[in-house]
Design a protein around this motif. Structure first.
Motif, PDB file in Angstrom:
ATOM      1  N   THR A 164      46.992  65.692  22.503  1.00  0.00           N
ATOM      2  CA  THR A 164      46.531  64.513  23.231  1.00  0.00           C
ATOM      3  C   THR A 164      45.734  63.559  22.346  1.00  0.00           C
ATOM      4  OG1 THR A 164      44.588  65.773  23.980  1.00  0.00           O
ATOM      5  CG2 THR A 164      46.505  65.691  25.455  1.00  0.00           C
ATOM      6  N   LEU A 165      44.701  64.080  21.679  1.00  0.00           N
ATOM      7  CA  LEU A 165      43.828  63.233  20.869  1.00  0.00           C
ATOM      8  C   LEU A 165      44.402  62.949  19.486  1.00  0.00           C
ATOM      9  CD1 LEU A 165      41.076  61.820  20.524  1.00  0.00           C
ATOM     10  CD2 LEU A 165      40.153  64.018  19.732  1.00  0.00           C
ATOM     11  N   ALA A 166      44.943  63.972  18.835  1.00  0.00           N
ATOM     12  CA  ALA A 166      45.394  63.816  17.449  1.00  0.00           C
ATOM     13  C   ALA A 166      46.440  62.713  17.264  1.00  0.00           C
ATOM     14  CB  ALA A 166      45.909  65.152  16.910  1.00  0.00           C
ATOM     15  N   PRO A 167      47.497  62.618  18.099  1.00  0.00           N
ATOM     16  CA  PRO A 167      48.473  61.539  17.889  1.00  0.00           C
ATOM     17  C   PRO A 167      47.864  60.145  17.980  1.00  0.00           C
ATOM     18  CG  PRO A 167      49.349  63.195  19.378  1.00  0.00           C
ATOM     19  CD  PRO A 167      47.903  63.504  19.203  1.00  0.00           C
ATOM     20  N   ARG A 168      46.916  59.969  18.889  1.00  0.00           N
ATOM     21  CA  ARG A 168      46.271  58.666  19.035  1.00  0.00           C
ATOM     22  C   ARG A 168      45.458  58.319  17.797  1.00  0.00           C
ATOM     23  NH1 ARG A 168      46.326  57.151  24.496  1.00  0.00           N
ATOM     24  NH2 ARG A 168      46.973  58.828  25.905  1.00  0.00           N
ATOM     25  N   LEU A 169      44.737  59.309  17.265  1.00  0.00           N
ATOM     26  CA  LEU A 169      43.930  59.065  16.068  1.00  0.00           C
ATOM     27  C   LEU A 169      44.799  58.826  14.847  1.00  0.00           C
ATOM     28  CD1 LEU A 169      41.052  61.682  16.552  1.00  0.00           C
ATOM     29  CD2 LEU A 169      41.011  59.220  17.015  1.00  0.00           C
ATOM     30  N   VAL A 170      45.901  59.568  14.756  1.00  0.00           N
ATOM     31  CA  VAL A 170      46.826  59.352  13.644  1.00  0.00           C
ATOM     32  C   VAL A 170      47.400  57.943  13.705  1.00  0.00           C
ATOM     33  CG1 VAL A 170      49.075  60.023  12.724  1.00  0.00           C
ATOM     34  CG2 VAL A 170      47.391  61.772  13.271  1.00  0.00           C
ATOM     35  N   GLN A 171      47.730  57.489  14.894  1.00  0.00           N
ATOM     36  CA  GLN A 171      48.255  56.136  15.064  1.00  0.00           C
ATOM     37  C   GLN A 171      47.227  55.087  14.646  1.00  0.00           C
ATOM     38  OE1 GLN A 171      48.919  54.990  19.107  1.00  0.00           O
ATOM     39  NE2 GLN A 171      49.997  53.106  18.592  1.00  0.00           N
ATOM     40  N   ARG A 172      45.998  55.339  15.000  1.00  0.00           N
ATOM     41  CA  ARG A 172      44.947  54.336  14.759  1.00  0.00           C
ATOM     42  C   ARG A 172      44.443  54.354  13.320  1.00  0.00           C
ATOM     43  NH1 ARG A 172      42.121  50.955  13.584  1.00  0.00           N
ATOM     44  NH2 ARG A 172      40.356  49.974  14.687  1.00  0.00           N
ATOM     45  N   PHE A 173      44.264  55.550  12.743  1.00  0.00           N
ATOM     46  CA  PHE A 173      43.588  55.635  11.454  1.00  0.00           C
ATOM     47  C   PHE A 173      44.459  56.170  10.311  1.00  0.00           C
ATOM     48  CE2 PHE A 173      40.261  56.121  14.719  1.00  0.00           C
ATOM     49  CZ  PHE A 173      39.468  55.021  14.397  1.00  0.00           C
ATOM     50  N   GLY A 174      45.592  56.766  10.605  1.00  0.00           N
ATOM     51  CA  GLY A 174      46.433  57.322   9.561  1.00  0.00           C
ATOM     52  C   GLY A 174      46.162  58.812   9.357  1.00  0.00           C
ATOM     53  N   VAL A 175      47.130  59.507   8.774  1.00  0.00           N
ATOM     54  CA  VAL A 175      47.059  60.967   8.638  1.00  0.00           C
ATOM     55  C   VAL A 175      45.896  61.405   7.759  1.00  0.00           C
ATOM     56  CG1 VAL A 175      48.288  63.003   7.798  1.00  0.00           C
ATOM     57  CG2 VAL A 175      49.525  61.255   9.063  1.00  0.00           C
ATOM     58  N   ARG A 176      45.725  60.758   6.596  1.00  0.00           N
ATOM     59  CA  ARG A 176      44.687  61.174   5.652  1.00  0.00           C
ATOM     60  C   ARG A 176      43.304  61.128   6.273  1.00  0.00           C
ATOM     61  NH1 ARG A 176      42.919  58.376   1.891  1.00  0.00           N
ATOM     62  NH2 ARG A 176      44.043  56.483   2.432  1.00  0.00           N
ATOM     63  N   ARG A 177      43.004  60.032   6.927  1.00  0.00           N
ATOM     64  CA  ARG A 177      41.660  59.879   7.483  1.00  0.00           C
ATOM     65  C   ARG A 177      41.404  60.850   8.621  1.00  0.00           C
ATOM     66  NH1 ARG A 177      41.589  53.238   7.602  1.00  0.00           N
ATOM     67  NH2 ARG A 177      41.365  52.937   5.337  1.00  0.00           N
ATOM     68  N   VAL A 178      42.423  61.125   9.411  1.00  0.00           N
ATOM     69  CA  VAL A 178      42.261  62.088  10.503  1.00  0.00           C
ATOM     70  C   VAL A 178      41.983  63.481   9.948  1.00  0.00           C
ATOM     71  CG1 VAL A 178      43.462  63.253  12.389  1.00  0.00           C
ATOM     72  CG2 VAL A 178      43.633  60.778  12.152  1.00  0.00           C
ATOM     73  N   ILE A 179      42.722  63.875   8.906  1.00  0.00           N
ATOM     74  CA  ILE A 179      42.485  65.190   8.285  1.00  0.00           C
ATOM     75  C   ILE A 179      41.071  65.258   7.720  1.00  0.00           C
ATOM     76  CG2 ILE A 179      43.153  66.714   6.395  1.00  0.00           C
ATOM     77  CD1 ILE A 179      46.023  65.709   6.751  1.00  0.00           C
ATOM     78  N   ALA A 180      40.654  64.205   7.018  1.00  0.00           N
ATOM     79  CA  ALA A 180      39.306  64.191   6.439  1.00  0.00           C
ATOM     80  C   ALA A 180      38.239  64.291   7.524  1.00  0.00           C
ATOM     81  CB  ALA A 180      39.107  62.924   5.615  1.00  0.00           C
ATOM     82  N   ALA A 181      38.432  63.562   8.643  1.00  0.00           N
ATOM     83  CA  ALA A 181      37.473  63.623   9.742  1.00  0.00           C
ATOM     84  C   ALA A 181      37.411  65.028  10.332  1.00  0.00           C
ATOM     85  CB  ALA A 181      37.859  62.608  10.827  1.00  0.00           C
ATOM     86  N   GLY A 182      38.566  65.681  10.461  1.00  0.00           N
ATOM     87  CA  GLY A 182      38.579  67.046  10.976  1.00  0.00           C
ATOM     88  C   GLY A 182      37.832  68.005  10.068  1.00  0.00           C
ATOM     89  N   LEU A 183      38.013  67.854   8.774  1.00  0.00           N
ATOM     90  CA  LEU A 183      37.316  68.725   7.825  1.00  0.00           C
ATOM     91  C   LEU A 183      35.812  68.478   7.850  1.00  0.00           C
ATOM     92  CD1 LEU A 183      39.850  68.504   4.867  1.00  0.00           C
ATOM     93  CD2 LEU A 183      39.419  70.493   6.318  1.00  0.00           C
ATOM     94  N   LEU A 184      35.398  67.249   8.041  1.00  0.00           N
ATOM     95  CA  LEU A 184      33.965  66.956   8.143  1.00  0.00           C
ATOM     96  C   LEU A 184      33.388  67.542   9.436  1.00  0.00           C
ATOM     97  CD1 LEU A 184      33.817  63.295   6.798  1.00  0.00           C
ATOM     98  CD2 LEU A 184      33.142  65.412   5.636  1.00  0.00           C
TER      99      LEU A 184
END
Length: 508
Positions: A322-342
Motif C-alpha cells: 500500500t505505502l511502498a508503491p506510492r513512495l516509489v512513485q513519488r520519490f524513486g526507488v533509491r530514496r525509498v530504500i535509503a529511507a527504509g534503512l534509516l
C-alpha cells in the motif's frame, strides 16, 4: 506467458503471483520456525552444541552456495521447470527432517532443503521479472513478493512457537503441507515465459567452480561465529573461496558462453543494490539474533512469547503493497530504500536503551521501525537489482540478489556473535550479558548505515539530468499503469544497432 503491461491483474496473473509469493513466504517461514524450535530439537535428539549449530549452518551453506547456480539453471533450463522440480525436492527433504531420529539425518535434510531453496528462489523471482513487463505490473508484483518474504519470517517466528508447543516435528511437516498446496496450484497456473535472446548453456566446470567458491564462502562465514576458537580455519576457508572465485572470474573472461555475462555486472545500479542487500540482511539477522538472546536468555521469555514480541515487524505485510508503491512513485526507488534503512537505523538505536526490566511497550517503537524498514527496502531492492537486466539474465540477477541477502544474513549473525562473545569475555551474570548485547548492537547499526550510504551514493542508475528525468518517469509509469515501449525489457545483445533507442542512454 506474455508479459503483463497493465497494473490491474487478471485472475490468472493473480494466481501466478500467489504461488510465487507463497514460495518465498514458505522459505522465510521455514527458517524462522526452525530457529524457534532449536532448543526443543536439542532436548529430544540429544544434539551437541556443534550439531545444533550445524542444523543452521547446513541450510545456509546449501542455500547460499547454490543460489547463483540456481539462477543460471533457471535461465538455461527454464524457470517453470526449475521452480517445480526444486519445490518437490524442498517438500521431500523437509519431510525427512520431520522424521529425523539422528543428528546426521537432520543435517542432511537441512542441507538439501537449503540447496532446493537455492534453486527455487531465483527461479521464482525470475518468473516474476520475465512474466510482468518492466514498469507498472512488475514493480507492484516485486513489492508484494518482497512483503510476502518478510512476512514469512515475521509470522514464522510465531508459528514456530505454536508448532513447537505441539511438537517440534511439525516445524518440518507444516512446510510440507504448504509446499504440496503450492505445487498443486503451480502446475496448472505457471507457464514458461518467453525469453529474448538465446538461453546458452550451463558450463559445468565453471558452475562447479563457482558453486564450490560460494559453498566455502558460506561455510567460512558461519565459522566466524566462533572466531575466538575457529579464526584460523575461517580465514583459510575464506581465502580458498576467494582463490576459487578468482579462478572462476579468469575463466569467464575467455568463455564463449559465460555463466555470468560481463554485461550483466554493468547493469545500472546492480552492484549498489546487491551490496545494500547484503548490508540490510546483515543488520536484521544480527539484530534478530541478539534480540532472541536478550528475550529468552536474559528475560526468560518462552519461544512463543519471543515470536509474539516480534510480530509487529510483520507490519510490512500491510505497508509494502500500500505505502511502498506510492513512495516509489513519488520519490524513486533509491530514496525509498535509503529511507527504509534509516528507519532501521533509528529502530536499532532505540534498542540500545534495553534494560533487564524493560516493558514490552518500550520495545514497540523498535519493532514498528523494523516493519517500516522491511516494507520500504525488501521489495524495492528487487526492483533495483533487476532493473535494466535482459530477460535472458533475470535468473542470474535474482540469484545474485538472493546470494547477497543470504551471505549478508550469515555475516551479520557471525559478526554479532563474535562481538557479543568478545564483549562478554569471562564475565557472567545478567548485567554482563546485557552489556555484551548492547555492545554487539553496534554490528546491525554499522551494517544498516553502510547500506544507506551505498544505495545513496552508488545506486544512481544513470547520470545527468536526462537520466534523472528518465528514472522519475519510469517510476511514475510503474504505478500509474502506463508502459511505454522503452520500459519493456530489451536484450542488449539482440538489439538492432540501427534503432536509435538501442543506444540511447535513457532506455533499457
Amino acid at each position: 506467458m506474455e508479459q503483463r503491461t497493465a497494473t490491474r491483474m487478471s485472475a490468472r496473473d493473480l494466481g501466478v503471483l500467489v504461488v510465487l509469493c507463497g514460495a518465498i513466504f514458505l522459505e522465510g517461514s521455514d527458517v524462522a520456525m526452525l530457529n524457534v524450535a532449536l532448543p526443543a530439537i536439542r532436548a529430544d535428539l540429544g544434539l551437541t552444541t556443534t550439531e545444533l549449530s550445524g542444523v543452521i549452518t547446513a541450510y545456509v551453506v546449501g542455500y547460499g552456495g547454490f543460489m547463483l547456480l540456481g539462477g543460471r539453471a533457471a535461465d538455461v533450463f527454464g524457470r517453470r521447470r526449475m521452480f517445480l522440480t526444486w519445490l518437490v525436492v524442498f517438500l521431500l527433504f523437509s519431510g525427512l527432517g520431520g522424521f529425523a531420529t539422528e543428528g546426521w539425518m537432520l543435517l542432511l535434510a537441512r542441507f538439501v532443503t537449503g540447496v532446493a531453496a537455492g534453486f527455487l528462489t531465483p527461479a521464482g523471482i525470475s518468473l516474476i521479472t520475465t512474466s510482468f513487463a518492466e514498469g507498472p505490473a512488475r514493480n507492484r508484483a516485486l513489492i508484494i513478493y518482497g512483503a510476502a518474504g518478510a512476512a514469512g519470517f515475521s509470522l514464522g517466528l510465531v508459528a514456530g512457537g505454536l508448532l513447537t508447543a505441539i511438537g517440534w516435528r511439525w516445524v518440518f511437516f507444516a512446510p510440507v503441507l504448504i509446499a504440496a498446496v503450492l505445487l498443486a496450484l503451480a502446475v496448472p497456473l505457471l507457464t514458461e515465459p518467453p525469453v529474448v535472446g538465446r538461453r546458452g548453456r550451463l558450463g559445468l566446470v565453471a558452475a562447479l567452480t563457482l558453486t564450490a567458491s560460494m559453498v566455502l564462502f558460506a561455510f567460512g562465514l558461519t565459522l566466524l561465529e566462533r572466531v575466538h576458537e575457529m579464526g584460523v580455519q575461517a580465514l583459510g576457508t575464506l581465502l580458498l573461496a576467494t582463490a576459487l572465485l578468482v579462478v572462476f572470474a579468469l575463466g569467464q573472461r575467455r568463455a564463449a558462453d559465460p555463466l555470468i555475462r560481463p554485461g550483466l555486472l554493468r547493469a545500472p545500479g546492480l552492484a549498489a543494490a546487491n551490496v545494500t542487500a547484503l548490508a540490510f540482511a546483515g543488520s536484521f539477522y544480527g539484530f534478530q539474533f541478539l534480540t532472541t538472546l536478550y528475550l529468552q536468555e536474559l528475560r526468560g521469555w518462552t519461544p512463543l512469547q519471543t515470536g509474539l514480541a516480534m510480530l509487529l515487524m510483520a507490519l510490512d505485510v500491510v505497508l509494502a503493497p500500500t505505502l511502498a508503491p506510492r513512495l516509489v512513485q513519488r520519490f524513486g526507488v533509491r530514496r525509498v530504500i535509503a529511507a527504509g534503512l534509516l528507519a532501521g537505523l533509528l529502530a536499532y538505536s532505540l534498542f540500545l536503551r534495553a534494560d533487564l526490566d524493560w516493558a514490552y511497550a518500550a520495545m514497540v517503537p523498535t519493532m514498528v521501525g523494523i516493519g517500516f524498514m522491511f516494507a520500504l527496502v525488501y521489495g524495492p531492492l528487487a526492483i533495483a537489482a533487476t532493473d535494466g537486466v535482459a530477460g535472458s539474465d533475470q535468473g542470474v540477477a535474482g540469484g545474485l540478489l538472493n546470494t547477497s541477502l543470504q551471505f549478508g544474513a550469515a555475516l551479520g549473525i557471525s559478526a554479532a556473535t563474535a562481538v557479543q562473545v568478545a564483549a562478554a569475555g569471562a564475565a557472567t551474570g545478567p548485567e554482563a550479558g546485557l552489556d555484551a548485547i548492547r555492545t554487539a548492537l553496534g554490528v546491525p547499526i554499522v551494517f544498516v548505515l553502510l547500506g544507506a550510504v551505498v544505495i545513496t551514493v552508488g545506486g544512481r542508475p544513470r547520470s545527468g539530468r536526462r537520466a534523472a528525468r528518465s528514472g522519475q518517469s519510469t517510476v511514475a509509469e510503474s504505478v500509474s499503469g502506463a508502459t511505454p515501449a522503452a520500459c519493456l525489457p530489451r536484450d542488449p545483445e539482440s538489439a538492432d544497432p540501427s534503432d536509435p533507442a538501442a543506444s540511447a542512454p535513457g532506455t533499457r
